[in-house]
Design a protein around this motif. Structure first.
Motif, PDB file in Angstrom:
ATOM      1  N   LYS A 111       4.506   6.833   2.982  1.00  0.00           N
ATOM      2  CA  LYS A 111       2.838   6.820   3.250  1.00  0.00           C
ATOM      3  C   LYS A 111       2.037   5.408   2.608  1.00  0.00           C
ATOM      4  O   LYS A 111       2.810   4.584   1.878  1.00  0.00           O
ATOM      5  CB  LYS A 111       1.933   7.585   2.166  1.00  0.00           C
ATOM      6  N   ILE A 148      -1.100   3.457   1.536  1.00  0.00           N
ATOM      7  CA  ILE A 148      -1.910   2.958   0.286  1.00  0.00           C
ATOM      8  C   ILE A 148      -2.984   2.098   0.602  1.00  0.00           C
ATOM      9  O   ILE A 148      -2.206   1.041   0.471  1.00  0.00           O
ATOM     10  CB  ILE A 148      -1.553   3.731  -0.999  1.00  0.00           C
ATOM     11  N   GLN A 149      -3.968   1.884   1.266  1.00  0.00           N
ATOM     12  CA  GLN A 149      -4.293   0.434   1.189  1.00  0.00           C
ATOM     13  C   GLN A 149      -4.897  -0.175   0.024  1.00  0.00           C
ATOM     14  O   GLN A 149      -5.757   0.608  -0.818  1.00  0.00           O
ATOM     15  CB  GLN A 149      -5.102   0.753   2.488  1.00  0.00           C
ATOM     16  N   VAL A 150      -4.880  -1.111  -0.633  1.00  0.00           N
ATOM     17  CA  VAL A 150      -5.421  -1.522  -1.435  1.00  0.00           C
ATOM     18  C   VAL A 150      -6.682  -2.942  -1.809  1.00  0.00           C
ATOM     19  O   VAL A 150      -7.507  -2.735  -1.842  1.00  0.00           O
ATOM     20  CB  VAL A 150      -4.770  -1.632  -3.017  1.00  0.00           C
ATOM     21  N   SER A 208      -1.469  -3.777   0.043  1.00  0.00           N
ATOM     22  CA  SER A 208      -1.000  -2.090  -0.109  1.00  0.00           C
ATOM     23  C   SER A 208       0.011  -1.840  -0.533  1.00  0.00           C
ATOM     24  O   SER A 208       0.558  -2.457  -1.249  1.00  0.00           O
ATOM     25  CB  SER A 208      -1.439  -2.066   1.382  1.00  0.00           C
ATOM     26  N   LEU A 209       0.097  -0.349  -0.625  1.00  0.00           N
ATOM     27  CA  LEU A 209       1.312  -0.508  -0.821  1.00  0.00           C
ATOM     28  C   LEU A 209       2.066   0.966   0.075  1.00  0.00           C
ATOM     29  O   LEU A 209       1.220   2.042   0.828  1.00  0.00           O
ATOM     30  CB  LEU A 209       0.973   0.983  -2.398  1.00  0.00           C
ATOM     31  N   GLU A 210       3.211   1.027   0.020  1.00  0.00           N
ATOM     32  CA  GLU A 210       4.142   2.155  -0.159  1.00  0.00           C
ATOM     33  C   GLU A 210       4.594   3.080  -0.578  1.00  0.00           C
ATOM     34  O   GLU A 210       5.120   2.167  -1.320  1.00  0.00           O
ATOM     35  CB  GLU A 210       5.437   1.431   0.408  1.00  0.00           C
ATOM     36  N   VAL A 211       4.550   3.732  -0.630  1.00  0.00           N
ATOM     37  CA  VAL A 211       4.668   5.475  -2.011  1.00  0.00           C
ATOM     38  C   VAL A 211       5.338   6.285  -1.355  1.00  0.00           C
ATOM     39  O   VAL A 211       5.368   6.766   0.144  1.00  0.00           O
ATOM     40  CB  VAL A 211       3.734   5.610  -2.485  1.00  0.00           C
TER      41      VAL A 211
END
Lengths: 222, 113
Positions: A4, A6-8, B109-112
């Motif tokens: 997934k 997540i936009q930071v 962004s992060l990819e988790v």
């Protein structure tokens, strides 16, 4: 496995900026004019501070936060001038950050200070990326470093409110072209205030003292 | 040397966001750094591998998008990438210029998992 995203969209140094804003608020409440002094090693940060203390310490209460990679030689010099000083050793770190400055503020008699100098670690690469809570960002460039420094470290010059050109007494012995230097600095930063001085001989220092006194009064009357 | 403290701040931000999102693992971190930010990606990766051990971010891949230096001529307003270390407008030879890009340093962004 499900990945997934997540936009930071946040600055890496965002927490530092929040802390710097907190420091600034604290210093504003106490009406302390705060100057972050940045330069390469040996350009004259400590000399500028000491010359300024000699000139203004009878009229204004001055304090210093000394940032250094190691040692306390600069702090000792300032302390010998009878001024409250806090030493911060960054332990190899190449800049001060707002958290270190907060520690420094906790160890100073803030209600009894009109002017605070924060002497940053001697370095032209990154100190400008770290806000500390200062009113004025001051950079010292000295003539032996050469007139091409604004090209090599444009961000430092673009982010400074004041540039002090130190060691002008050495100019006759150097190829330093002050006109060329000024042109690039003004080009990068049209609002910059530039003071050519020699901390050693005192030439040009009256203009700096005059400007600084104006800023101290301005902050008091805010 | 400043990469050590930048990497610490970056890891702290990544962990905070991953925990907020109740992630079990951080697989990738997407970063944007400007050429003028003084951040060396290899150096960040080196510190990261070391300090992320035993965290949600252990083994995460760091992806760097590098933003080139862009400057705007204050006289004719064109935006250009300086080709050498003399920052002179290629259109009108003006030296009064504003840095518009190249100082970035943020987490996109992060990819988790």
């Amino acid at each position: 496995m499900n990945i997934k995203v997540i936009q930071v969209g946040e600055k890496i140094l965002g927490k530092n900026e929040d802390k710097a804003a907190e420091n600034k608020k604290r210093l504003d409440t106490q009406k302390i004019l705060t100057i972050n002094i940045m330069s390469s090693p040996g350009a004259g940060k400590t000399s500028l501070i000491i010359a300024t203390i000699k000139q203004l310490s009878e009229k204004y209460k001055i304090a210093v936060i000394e940032g250094d990679v190691a040692s306390s030689v600069d702090a000792e010099k300032v302390s010998a001038a009878g001024i409250p000083v806090v030493q911060i050793n960054t332990g190899g770190g190449c800049h001060l950050d707002a958290f270190m400055v907060e520690d420094g503020l906790n160890n100073l008699p803030l209600p009894n200070i009109d002017l605070l100098f924060i002497e940053n670690v001697g370095n032209l690469i990154c100190p400008n990326a770290y806000l500390l809570g200062e009113d004025v960002r001051l950079m010292i460039s000295s003539t032996p470093e050469g007139d091409d420094k604004p090209y090599k470290y444009p961000a430092m010059f673009a982010d400074s409110d004041v540039v002090i050109l130190n060691k002008t007494d050495l100019q006759p012995h150097l190829d330093f072209n002050e006109k060329a230097f000024r042109k690039v600095v003004d080009g990068l930063n049209p609002d910059v205030i530039l003071f050519p001085v020699s901390c050693k001989t005192g030439v040009g220092m009256q203009d700096w003292f005059g400007w600084l006194e104006g800023k101290i009064k301005e902050k008091k009357n805010k | 040397m400043h990469e050590a403290s930048i990497t610490e701040s970056m890891l702290a931000l990544a962990l905070e966001k991953a925990i907020e999102a109740k992630a079990r693992k951080i697989a990738g971190i997407n970063l944007v750094v400007g050429e003028l930010s003084g951040v060396v990606p290899d150096c960040v990766q080196f510190y990261f591998d070391f300090i992320s051990k035993n965290t949600l971010a252990e083994g995460a891949k760091l992806n760097f998008e590098t933003k080139p230096i862009q400057i705007r001529c204050r006289k004719c307003s064109i935006v250009f990438t300086p080709s050498d270390h003399k920052w002179v407008c290629p259109e009108c030879s003006e030296t009064s210029v504003e840095i518009t890009s190249g100082q970035e340093c943020y987490m996109e962004s992060l990819e988790v998992e």
